[in-house]
Design an enzyme around this catalytic site. Structure first.
Site, short mmCIF file in Angstrom:
data_model
loop_
_atom_site.label_atom_id
_atom_site.label_comp_id
_atom_site.label_asym_id
_atom_site.label_seq_id
_atom_site.Cartn_x
_atom_site.Cartn_y
_atom_site.Cartn_z
N THR A 131 -16.61 -21.23 -11.88
CA THR A 131 -17.58 -21.26 -12.88
C THR A 131 -18.34 -22.64 -13.30
O THR A 131 -17.97 -23.76 -12.87
CB THR A 131 -16.31 -21.19 -14.19
OG1 THR A 131 -17.19 -21.44 -15.46
CG2 THR A 131 -15.29 -22.36 -14.23
N GLU A 133 -18.56 -24.00 -15.98
CA GLU A 133 -17.63 -25.02 -16.82
C GLU A 133 -17.40 -26.00 -16.02
O GLU A 133 -17.04 -27.05 -16.52
CB GLU A 133 -16.63 -24.41 -17.44
CG GLU A 133 -16.59 -23.60 -18.65
CD GLU A 133 -16.78 -24.61 -19.77
OE1 GLU A 133 -17.73 -24.33 -20.50
OE2 GLU A 133 -16.07 -25.50 -20.03
N TYR A 155 -9.37 -26.00 -18.97
CA TYR A 155 -9.95 -24.57 -18.15
C TYR A 155 -10.72 -25.21 -16.91
O TYR A 155 -10.50 -24.78 -15.91
CB TYR A 155 -10.44 -23.65 -19.08
CG TYR A 155 -11.34 -22.71 -18.34
CD1 TYR A 155 -10.80 -21.76 -17.82
CD2 TYR A 155 -12.80 -22.82 -18.33
CE1 TYR A 155 -11.39 -20.62 -17.13
CE2 TYR A 155 -13.43 -21.78 -17.47
CZ TYR A 155 -12.87 -20.81 -17.13
OH TYR A 155 -13.39 -19.96 -16.40
N LYS A 159 -10.16 -24.72 -13.21
CA LYS A 159 -10.92 -24.29 -12.16
C LYS A 159 -11.46 -24.85 -10.71
O LYS A 159 -11.83 -24.48 -9.78
CB LYS A 159 -12.17 -23.50 -13.06
CG LYS A 159 -11.96 -22.37 -13.73
CD LYS A 159 -11.92 -21.08 -12.80
CE LYS A 159 -11.61 -19.76 -13.61
NZ LYS A 159 -11.44 -18.72 -12.77
P1 NDP Z 1 -11.22 -12.00 -18.93
O1 NDP Z 1 -10.35 -12.83 -19.66
O2 NDP Z 1 -12.00 -10.89 -19.64
O3 NDP Z 1 -10.23 -11.35 -17.85
C1 NDP Z 1 -9.35 -12.19 -17.23
C2 NDP Z 1 -8.14 -11.14 -16.61
O4 NDP Z 1 -7.10 -11.90 -16.17
C3 NDP Z 1 -7.43 -10.08 -17.45
O5 NDP Z 1 -7.41 -9.18 -16.75
C4 NDP Z 1 -6.01 -10.57 -17.57
O6 NDP Z 1 -4.99 -9.65 -17.78
C5 NDP Z 1 -5.90 -11.17 -16.22
N1 NDP Z 1 -4.73 -12.14 -16.12
C6 NDP Z 1 -4.39 -13.42 -17.02
N2 NDP Z 1 -3.41 -14.05 -16.86
C7 NDP Z 1 -3.01 -13.28 -15.48
C8 NDP Z 1 -1.82 -13.53 -14.88
N3 NDP Z 1 -0.92 -14.56 -15.06
N4 NDP Z 1 -1.48 -12.51 -13.54
C9 NDP Z 1 -2.43 -11.66 -13.54
N5 NDP Z 1 -3.41 -11.39 -14.29
C10 NDP Z 1 -3.90 -12.20 -15.36
O7 NDP Z 1 -12.43 -12.93 -17.88
P2 NDP Z 1 -13.54 -12.48 -17.23
O8 NDP Z 1 -13.67 -10.88 -16.70
O9 NDP Z 1 -14.68 -12.69 -18.22
O10 NDP Z 1 -13.82 -13.44 -16.27
C11 NDP Z 1 -13.26 -13.17 -14.80
C12 NDP Z 1 -13.12 -14.42 -14.06
O11 NDP Z 1 -14.20 -15.12 -13.85
C13 NDP Z 1 -12.22 -15.28 -14.80
O12 NDP Z 1 -11.47 -16.08 -13.68
C14 NDP Z 1 -12.99 -16.33 -15.47
O13 NDP Z 1 -12.45 -17.59 -15.69
C15 NDP Z 1 -14.13 -16.29 -14.49
N6 NDP Z 1 -15.60 -16.53 -15.00
C16 NDP Z 1 -15.91 -15.79 -16.21
C17 NDP Z 1 -17.09 -15.87 -16.53
C18 NDP Z 1 -17.88 -15.32 -17.65
O14 NDP Z 1 -18.78 -15.71 -18.11
N7 NDP Z 1 -17.28 -14.13 -18.01
C19 NDP Z 1 -18.21 -17.20 -16.03
C20 NDP Z 1 -17.69 -17.94 -14.83
C21 NDP Z 1 -16.17 -17.57 -14.32
P3 NDP Z 1 -4.78 -9.15 -19.24
O15 NDP Z 1 -5.81 -8.24 -19.73
O16 NDP Z 1 -3.33 -8.48 -19.05
O17 NDP Z 1 -4.55 -10.25 -20.20
P1 GDR Z 2 -17.78 -20.73 -22.71
O1 GDR Z 2 -17.86 -19.48 -23.70
O2 GDR Z 2 -16.79 -21.56 -23.25
O3 GDR Z 2 -19.24 -21.19 -22.36
O4 GDR Z 2 -16.84 -20.37 -21.51
P2 GDR Z 2 -17.93 -19.35 -25.30
O5 GDR Z 2 -18.80 -18.07 -25.49
O6 GDR Z 2 -16.09 -19.43 -25.73
O7 GDR Z 2 -18.54 -20.42 -25.92
C1 GDR Z 2 -20.05 -20.82 -25.47
C2 GDR Z 2 -20.46 -21.95 -26.55
O8 GDR Z 2 -20.61 -21.47 -27.95
C3 GDR Z 2 -20.04 -22.26 -28.57
N1 GDR Z 2 -19.67 -21.82 -29.98
C4 GDR Z 2 -18.45 -20.80 -29.87
N2 GDR Z 2 -17.85 -20.21 -29.07
C5 GDR Z 2 -16.64 -19.51 -29.51
N3 GDR Z 2 -16.14 -18.98 -28.49
N4 GDR Z 2 -16.59 -19.29 -30.73
C6 GDR Z 2 -17.40 -19.86 -31.93
O9 GDR Z 2 -17.09 -19.33 -33.05
C7 GDR Z 2 -18.52 -20.98 -31.47
N5 GDR Z 2 -19.31 -21.44 -32.23
C8 GDR Z 2 -20.02 -22.11 -31.09
C9 GDR Z 2 -18.97 -22.98 -27.78
O10 GDR Z 2 -18.47 -24.33 -28.45
C10 GDR Z 2 -19.57 -23.06 -26.42
O11 GDR Z 2 -20.24 -24.32 -26.53
C11 GDR Z 2 -17.16 -18.90 -20.85
C12 GDR Z 2 -15.78 -18.24 -20.49
O12 GDR Z 2 -16.05 -16.86 -20.00
C13 GDR Z 2 -15.29 -19.02 -18.99
O13 GDR Z 2 -14.02 -18.39 -18.58
C14 GDR Z 2 -16.30 -19.20 -18.35
O14 GDR Z 2 -16.01 -19.89 -17.07
C15 GDR Z 2 -17.67 -19.78 -18.73
O15 GDR Z 2 -18.15 -18.92 -19.86
C16 GDR Z 2 -18.84 -19.86 -17.80
#
Ligand code: NDP
Ligand code: GDR
Length: 329
Positions: A131, A133, A155, A159
């Site tokens: 990520t 992050e 987090y 990662k």
């Molecule tokens: P989500 O939070 O939507 O999905 C996370 C998934 O992980 C869910 O299916 C959850 O299952 C599962 N999970 C959590 N804990 C466990 C465990 N102990 N064993 C098995 N499964 C588990 O994440 P995203 O789809 O948005 O992201 C996918 C991946 O990419 C993550 O690793 C995230 O950190 C990473 N990522 C995401 C980005 C983004 O912008 N979306 C950017 C960069 C990286 P359940 O539904 O049962 O809780």
């Molecule tokens: P991020 O996503 O932390 O970048 O992680 P998020 O949408 O939570 O925050 C993005 C930015 O918005 C600011 N922010 C708020 N965020 C949330 N959630 N709620 C609020 O009310 C709010 N107000 C302002 C945050 O401070 C931050 O700067 C996501 C996740 O999907 C990670 O798992 C992934 O790795 C990264 O994106 C890339």
């Protein structure tokens, strides 16, 4: 049947999450046998697979990333050619409330998957969900594969472990492991706790008169937002190359949370300034102020490019939330 005609099998951890659901859909369309690793929960987590109408098409195997025996079992049952490790405690905010769990699930359990692969079949290709992050408090205005990491949350630190252990297993055991350094990607299937979905849902609720205000934290934070549906293709492309490598996946454009709010509310015919209020409790202990990715390597080596920009993405999310709320869901 010739080797070329044998159906490929993929195992997706995190199949119930945003990316897992879109990746499952993408791989099914490519003709894969898709297996999902399903954690046991007290309530239903299959809504995204139902939304995409693919629940009947994927094969679910119970397991938890913290339990290596369940990963071994899943590899044996699925006979996976490719494993996409998407499971994580992925909400940055929660990682300060549950730092130990986040470290274990998001960080250490990556080695459970890699060890399971090493024991069952070292030829299995492995994708790790790294990520942006990890860049955290970066000095670089645009971040690439060569940018130094400085994570700002438990987090992000977890990662980094997953990232480097993937590289280490590649270098130590020749495992075809790729880490995709994906920047934020969103969709109508995004969890409601993430800022884009929180905003698009609120804009729709306010439009229908069922919410009055939207409370946010740091709206000056900048993110490089893309569409999850575009990004899962990049994950797959990484595992189709001749050699494993790591790639930044991003749009190459950044916007503030404030600009994203403006886009969402104006699509709903509203002015965000009339509804958005700042709640200092939503500020993070350490913030990632600005992320902007350079996807040049992914473009050159994978032929990947984003198709959907921030405006189009946020508008399609508001549209989906308006429709959902209108239908009483
Ligand atoms: P989500 O939070 O939507 O999905 C996370 C998934 O992980 C869910 O299916 C959850 O299952 C599962 N999970 C959590 N804990 C466990 C465990 N102990 N064993 C098995 N499964 C588990 O994440 P995203 O789809 O948005 O992201 C996918 C991946 O990419 C993550 O690793 C995230 O950190 C990473 N990522 C995401 C980005 C983004 O912008 N979306 C950017 C960069 C990286 P359940 O539904 O049962 O809780
Ligand atoms: P991020 O996503 O932390 O970048 O992680 P998020 O949408 O939570 O925050 C993005 C930015 O918005 C600011 N922010 C708020 N965020 C949330 N959630 N709620 C609020 O009310 C709010 N107000 C302002 C945050 O401070 C931050 O700067 C996501 C996740 O999907 C990670 O798992 C992934 O790795 C990264 O994106 C890339």
């Amino acid at each position: 049947m010739s080797k070329a005609n044998v159906k490929k099998s993929a195992l997706i951890t995190g199949i119930t999450g945003q990316d897992g659901a879109y990746l499952a859909e993408f791989l099914l369309n490519k003709g894969y046998d898709v297996y999902g690793f399903l954690a046991r929960r007290g309530s239903d987590t299959l809504w995204r697979l139902r939304y995409l109408n693919i629940l009947e098409d994927v094969k679910l195997i119970d397991g938890d990333l913290l339990d290596m025996s369940s990963i071994i079992r899943a590899l044996e049952i699925s006979k996976a050619d490719e494993v996409y490790n998407l499971a994580a405690q992925s909400f940055v905010g929660t990682s300060w409330q549950q730092p130990v769990l986040t470290t274990q699930v998001t960080g250490f359990s990556v080695v459970n998957v890699l060890e399971a692969i090493r024991l069952v079949n070292v030829k299995i290709k492995f994708y790790q969900a790294s990520t942006s992050e990890m860049f955290g408090k970066t000095n670089e205005t645009i971040q690439s594969e060569d940018t130094v990491f400085h994570p700002r949350s438990p987090y992000g630190v977890a990662k980094m472990f997953g990232h480097y252990i993937t590289i280490n297993y590649r270098e130590s055991f020749g495992i075809f492991g790729c880490a995709g350094i994906l920047f934020n990607h969103e969709s109508p299937l995004r969890g409601i706790e993430f800022v884009t979905r929180k905003v698009t849902d609120a804009a729709a609720r306010i439009k229908y008169g069922i919410q009055k205000k939207l409370y946010l934290g740091n709206i000056d934070a900048q993110r490089d937002w893309g569409y999850a549906k575009d990004y899962v293709e990049a994950m797959w492309l990484m595992l189709q190359q001749d050699a494993p490598d790591d790639y930044v996946v991003a749009t190459g454009k950044t916007s503030t949370v404030r600009e994203m709010c403006e886009t969402a509310f104006s699509y709903a015919g509203l002015n965000y300034k009339d509804y958005v209020e700042i709640d200092p409790k939503l500020y993070r202990p350490a913030e990632v102020e600005r992320l902007l990715g350079n996807p040049a390597k992914a473009k050159e080596k994978l032929g990947w490019q984003h198709k959907t920009g921030m405006k189009e993405l946020i508008e399609l999310m508001v549209e989906a939330d308006l429709k959902r709320i209108k239908n009483g869901l």
